[in-house]
Write an enzyme that holds these catalytic residues in place. Structure first.
Site, PDB file in Angstrom:
ATOM      1  N   GLY A  45      35.981  15.292  27.624  1.00 42.08           N
ATOM      2  CA  GLY A  45      35.585  14.271  28.757  1.00 42.08           C
ATOM      3  C   GLY A  45      35.394  15.183  30.102  1.00 42.08           C
ATOM      4  CB  CYS A  46      37.446  18.171  31.393  1.00 43.13           C
ATOM      5  SG  CYS A  46      39.103  16.975  31.625  1.00 43.13           S
ATOM      6  CB  THR A  47      33.449  19.940  28.203  1.00 43.14           C
ATOM      7  OG1 THR A  47      34.466  20.684  27.932  1.00 43.14           O
ATOM      8  CG2 THR A  47      32.213  20.458  28.074  1.00 43.14           C
TER       9      THR A  47
END
Length: 152
Positions: A45-47
């Site tokens: 998700g962060c990527t």
């Protein structure tokens, strides 16, 4: 949970970026700041979120906005994350979680029935005078970046 509201003065901070350089919120007076808090470098998700900010980087610049991501990861981790995904924006290391607490984004999370403390994915739009213009809490990554850009 912090009681930050729209029109409040954004809490000041000074943290190290991926190159070990001190970055302060006050460095950006006169620009809009898209300040997003995310849990961890190199997670799916962060990527996705970081890459979407990078894909739209010029559009944010055209709107006089700077993008800053903050997580508890080390400056080394941020450096590798930026290099791996060719990220264009600033990442700051909040290893003491002080800034996250000041913004009310450090708290209890639930995942697969387990409770633990961590970053609650959130984005703050800070105006040119250093006031909070918009708050997005418990952000879902899908379409979030485009929504922020649209509402700028």
């Amino acid at each position: 949970m912090s009681d930050l509201k729209i029109a409040d003065k954004a809490p000041q901070f000074e943290l190290l970026n991926q190159d070990g350089v001190k970055i302060s919120l006050k460095d950006f007076i006169g620009k809009k700041v898209i300040l997003y808090f995310y849990p961890k470098d190199n997670t799916p998700g962060c990527t996705t979120q970081a890459c979407e900010f990078t894909q739209n980087y010029e559009k944010f610049m055209d709107k006089n906005a700077v993008i800053i991501g903050i997580s508890p990861d080390s400056i080394q981790s941020h450096g590798q994350f930026i290099e791996k995904f060719k990220l264009k924006h600033i990442l700051l290391s909040d290893d003491e979680k002080e800034v996250a607490k000041n913004y009310g984004v450090w708290g209890v999370k639930k995942n697969y029935g387990k409770e633990y403390e961590g970053i609650i994915r959130s984005t703050f739009v800070i105006d040119e005078k250093g006031n909070i213009a918009k708050i997005y809490r418990n952000v879902r990554v899908k379409d979030h970046v485009l929504k922020v850009l649209e509402e700028l």
